[in-house]
Design a protein around this motif. Sequence first.
Motif, PDB file in Angstrom:
ATOM      1  N   THR B 308      39.200  33.717 -10.581  1.00 21.50           N
ATOM      2  CA  THR B 308      38.419  34.354 -11.647  1.00 21.50           C
ATOM      3  C   THR B 308      39.245  34.629 -12.898  1.00 21.50           C
ATOM      4  OG1 THR B 308      37.367  35.467  -9.815  1.00 21.50           O
ATOM      5  CG2 THR B 308      36.701  36.150 -11.986  1.00 21.50           C
ATOM      6  N   LEU B 312      38.393  33.076 -16.533  1.00 18.41           N
ATOM      7  CA  LEU B 312      38.097  33.949 -17.688  1.00 18.41           C
ATOM      8  C   LEU B 312      39.066  33.664 -18.838  1.00 18.41           C
ATOM      9  CD1 LEU B 312      37.440  37.358 -15.900  1.00 18.41           C
ATOM     10  CD2 LEU B 312      35.828  36.191 -17.377  1.00 18.41           C
ATOM     11  N   THR B 397      27.386  40.355 -21.468  1.00 20.67           N
ATOM     12  CA  THR B 397      27.546  39.374 -20.375  1.00 20.67           C
ATOM     13  C   THR B 397      28.683  39.780 -19.435  1.00 20.67           C
ATOM     14  OG1 THR B 397      28.969  38.017 -21.758  1.00 20.67           O
ATOM     15  CG2 THR B 397      26.644  37.425 -21.699  1.00 20.67           C
ATOM     16  N   LEU B 399      29.173  42.712 -18.498  1.00 23.20           N
ATOM     17  CA  LEU B 399      28.749  43.884 -17.743  1.00 23.20           C
ATOM     18  C   LEU B 399      27.892  43.535 -16.529  1.00 23.20           C
ATOM     19  CD1 LEU B 399      27.898  46.281 -20.721  1.00 23.20           C
ATOM     20  CD2 LEU B 399      30.055  45.963 -19.533  1.00 23.20           C
ATOM     21  N   TYR B 400      27.188  42.417 -16.561  1.00 23.55           N
ATOM     22  CA  TYR B 400      26.342  42.115 -15.396  1.00 23.55           C
ATOM     23  C   TYR B 400      26.964  41.116 -14.439  1.00 23.55           C
ATOM     24  CZ  TYR B 400      24.493  37.858 -17.712  1.00 23.55           C
ATOM     25  OH  TYR B 400      24.349  36.639 -18.317  1.00 23.55           O
ATOM     26  N   ILE B 401      28.114  40.538 -14.815  1.00 22.95           N
ATOM     27  CA  ILE B 401      28.754  39.621 -13.865  1.00 22.95           C
ATOM     28  C   ILE B 401      29.611  40.441 -12.884  1.00 22.95           C
ATOM     29  CG2 ILE B 401      28.728  37.519 -15.253  1.00 22.95           C
ATOM     30  CD1 ILE B 401      31.544  38.139 -16.162  1.00 22.95           C
ATOM     31  N   PRO B 402      29.675  39.978 -11.625  1.00 20.26           N
ATOM     32  CA  PRO B 402      30.376  40.786 -10.610  1.00 20.26           C
ATOM     33  C   PRO B 402      31.893  40.623 -10.670  1.00 20.26           C
ATOM     34  CG  PRO B 402      29.460  38.831  -9.600  1.00 20.26           C
ATOM     35  CD  PRO B 402      29.064  38.780 -11.039  1.00 20.26           C
ATOM     36  N   ILE B 403      32.486  41.055 -11.754  1.00 19.35           N
ATOM     37  CA  ILE B 403      33.941  40.976 -11.901  1.00 19.35           C
ATOM     38  C   ILE B 403      34.440  42.368 -12.275  1.00 19.35           C
ATOM     39  CG2 ILE B 403      35.840  39.912 -13.177  1.00 19.35           C
ATOM     40  CD1 ILE B 403      34.102  37.526 -13.667  1.00 19.35           C
ATOM     41  N   GLU B 404      35.565  42.753 -11.693  1.00 17.55           N
ATOM     42  CA  GLU B 404      36.155  44.054 -12.019  1.00 17.55           C
ATOM     43  C   GLU B 404      36.466  44.109 -13.512  1.00 17.55           C
ATOM     44  OE1 GLU B 404      36.634  46.662 -10.257  1.00 17.55           O
ATOM     45  OE2 GLU B 404      36.405  45.963  -8.197  1.00 17.55           O
ATOM     46  N   PRO B 405      36.150  45.229 -14.171  1.00 16.84           N
ATOM     47  CA  PRO B 405      36.451  45.329 -15.606  1.00 16.84           C
ATOM     48  C   PRO B 405      37.902  44.995 -15.933  1.00 16.84           C
ATOM     49  CG  PRO B 405      35.106  47.168 -14.914  1.00 16.84           C
ATOM     50  CD  PRO B 405      35.419  46.401 -13.684  1.00 16.84           C
ATOM     51  N   PHE B 542      32.101  50.472 -20.078  1.00 22.40           N
ATOM     52  CA  PHE B 542      30.643  50.442 -19.893  1.00 22.40           C
ATOM     53  C   PHE B 542      29.886  51.234 -20.964  1.00 22.40           C
ATOM     54  CE2 PHE B 542      32.023  49.389 -15.545  1.00 22.40           C
ATOM     55  CZ  PHE B 542      31.252  48.258 -15.345  1.00 22.40           C
TER      56      PHE B 542
END
Lengths: 241, 545
Positions: B308, B312, B397, B399-405, B542
């Motif tokens: 990931t 990114l 985008t 915020l809704y993907i399952p990746i740690e901030p 967030f």
Amino acid sequence: MIEINHVTKSFSTSKKAVDNLNLTIPAGKIFGFLGPNGAGKSTTIKMMTGILPIDEGSITINGFDITKHPIEAKKIFGYVPDSPDLFLRLKGIEYLNFIGDVYDVPSDVRQEKIAYLTKTFGIYDALNDTIQTYSHGMRQKIIVSGVLLHEPKVWILDEPLTGLDPKSSYSLKEMMREHAQKGYTVFFSTHVLEVVEQLCDEVAIINEGTLLFHGTLEEMRTKFTSDGSLEQMFLELTNHE
Amino acid sequence: MNKTFLLSKMILTLSFSELFKDTRAKRNAFFVFLGFLPLIVIWLYILSSIISSSIYILAPSDNEPIILGILFVLTAIITVLFSIPSVISSYYFADDMENYLTMPFHPYQLVIGKSLAPLLITYMVNLAILAPTMIFYGMATGSGILYVCLSIFIFILFPIIPFIVAALIVMLGMRYVNIAKNKDRSKVYAGIFSLVFIIGFNIIIRLNTNSNQMSQEIGSWLNQQEQLVWQVTKLFPSAYVATNTLTSSTWWMMILFLILFIVLTALALYLFITIGQRMYFKGMLGINKGGKGKKKQHIEKRIGSNPTLVTLTKKELKTIVRTPNFFMNCIVQSLFLPVFFVAMIAFDDSIGSIASFIQSSNEVNVLLTTFSITVFMLGINLTATSSISRDGQWWFTNLYIPIEPKTVIYSKVITAWIIEGISIILLGGIFLYLGVPTIPLLMWGILVTMVSWISGTLGTIIDLHYPALNWTDEQEIFKMRYIPLLSFLIQIFVFGAAILAIWRLPYFTGVWQTFLAMSVVLVIAIYLGNHLLKKAIQKHYFHML
């Protein structure tokens, strides 16, 4: 299943965008979310997907609280936003690879699904172009393909049919039906009442942040003027003069 | 005229709406101004001493107006050079243009509306050069109230003609050269052209003048070149007339020249509106963004998986490379300073003297000097301070993907670190060429790699605190924002203090001791930076929409 429990959201002190919303979206059904412009639909969807923080209440997706367990919850759903103008500088194939990496889709599954989905939507030949060069409909298709690529159990779609040509629109509607028949959840917002009549098992109508109705279309007809069209019922509910 | 005013007001409001949005932003802008105050004072001091000493030399031969003449010419040239890229961006490449094209506006109305924001930036430049020059000149020559009033008129009117010249060059260029078939590519060409132009201009100036004489005896130089300077001034009629407005011997001559200046400006405006009306749409319409893939490649071969963080980072890098404004500001400008540095020393016969400085200096001084130059160059890189803002309205985008901030944010820090690495490699090559010994060079490499990480972290933290997500044109991320200045000043002050301490304290006499001391400082800074970054992520990630 999506559970929305006593959810409230305000952007100013004077008015609540969503006010104490309670809603259960069951698995195995296609759920339509309706309301006039500015009713609070997008705010609700943004809270469901973790884009906006929730002021009060909670939302769970298949049991995972979006605030307390965001990563687990986000892995379960796929989201199509209301505007498809995303990741414009990436090529179509790069975007799908990006989604594949984010949602851990194995390479062999990716190969097969990308070809299937993009050929179904007629964008396979444009995968080497940047998304910026795509038309509105093509952008919508690549975003929908990205969502379907990782096979989420819960679909959250904000105006998913806008801009799609009739063939692609038909394909997506079929996919939504198949997904619900498999026992998964499809939640979508729309302004097109015909689509709701064609597709939905259940509907919820929201106005000024408050839930006005939740039930099946049959229940809606029983509650309101028995022979009225959905349009008439919608106008009646949302106080159209 | 009402519609022109309405449109201009709307465009200006949208252009500057992000600036000074809240009191916190205003307060920070004030602190940035305070940080720059010493530099402003130094600049004003240098300018005032050059002007007063030149007047002292030129006054006996009544040649002092030449000072204003040459400064008007220089200001005009700088204004044209500064305006060309911002005019291209504002007229042709701003994303909001499509909104206005569908409305019933005349081309000239759009051109006027789109000119105001870049013209305001031009006034900022003039505020730094023209205003103090006119004030110091007036003070040194003991001018009266008429000079003050006329100076205000000239300050307001002077930038208009050079700006119009830039706008006409751009409009004619876009109409006939048709460089804009591909919007993205021509944006990059235009940006690189203006940078090459600035470097070329510098080289020509250096080849034709003796810089020592210029700086030490500018007055004598002007005295010797009197004829030439007046000739050059006459090539810029507005500079010639403006000079005469402020320096004529009688009051009525001054007023007459002012009227001439107003007439010239009005004529230029008329020309601008007429040509704008005829040319603007011809260059504007039909510009395309992006590019289609040249050939069909096997899609199957392009499907593959990555971790990931890698995917990114690749996404960030691709977005920067493919977005002309990002490419120009984050990559090309970071390369520009090293290239400019080489051009300066290569055409100034300085290589020999720099090489002998390096050989005669001890290794500690060489290490500290190369380190300081690099800190300055990395400080001005805009990649980190635009980490969050580059995402703009599409921030959601993330915020809704399952990746740690923290994964998303660290991909942005890594991106800045990689891009700053390009400058480091380039600078390393220059230092090697200048004869920096191997050991200090290796030490420098290790230290600045750490500095680059700190710079990336700091810029990202600041951008997390003050993101500009609601831009309509990518330029807004880089211009009219004080965030890069804030990051630059923090780095200069922090690293400057560390360098000064290590340099002056008696404990660090050898190069190894210096290297170790600096490494310890940098490791602590990296630790602190990461800690602060994580806190900023928790607080802001967030809550930016």
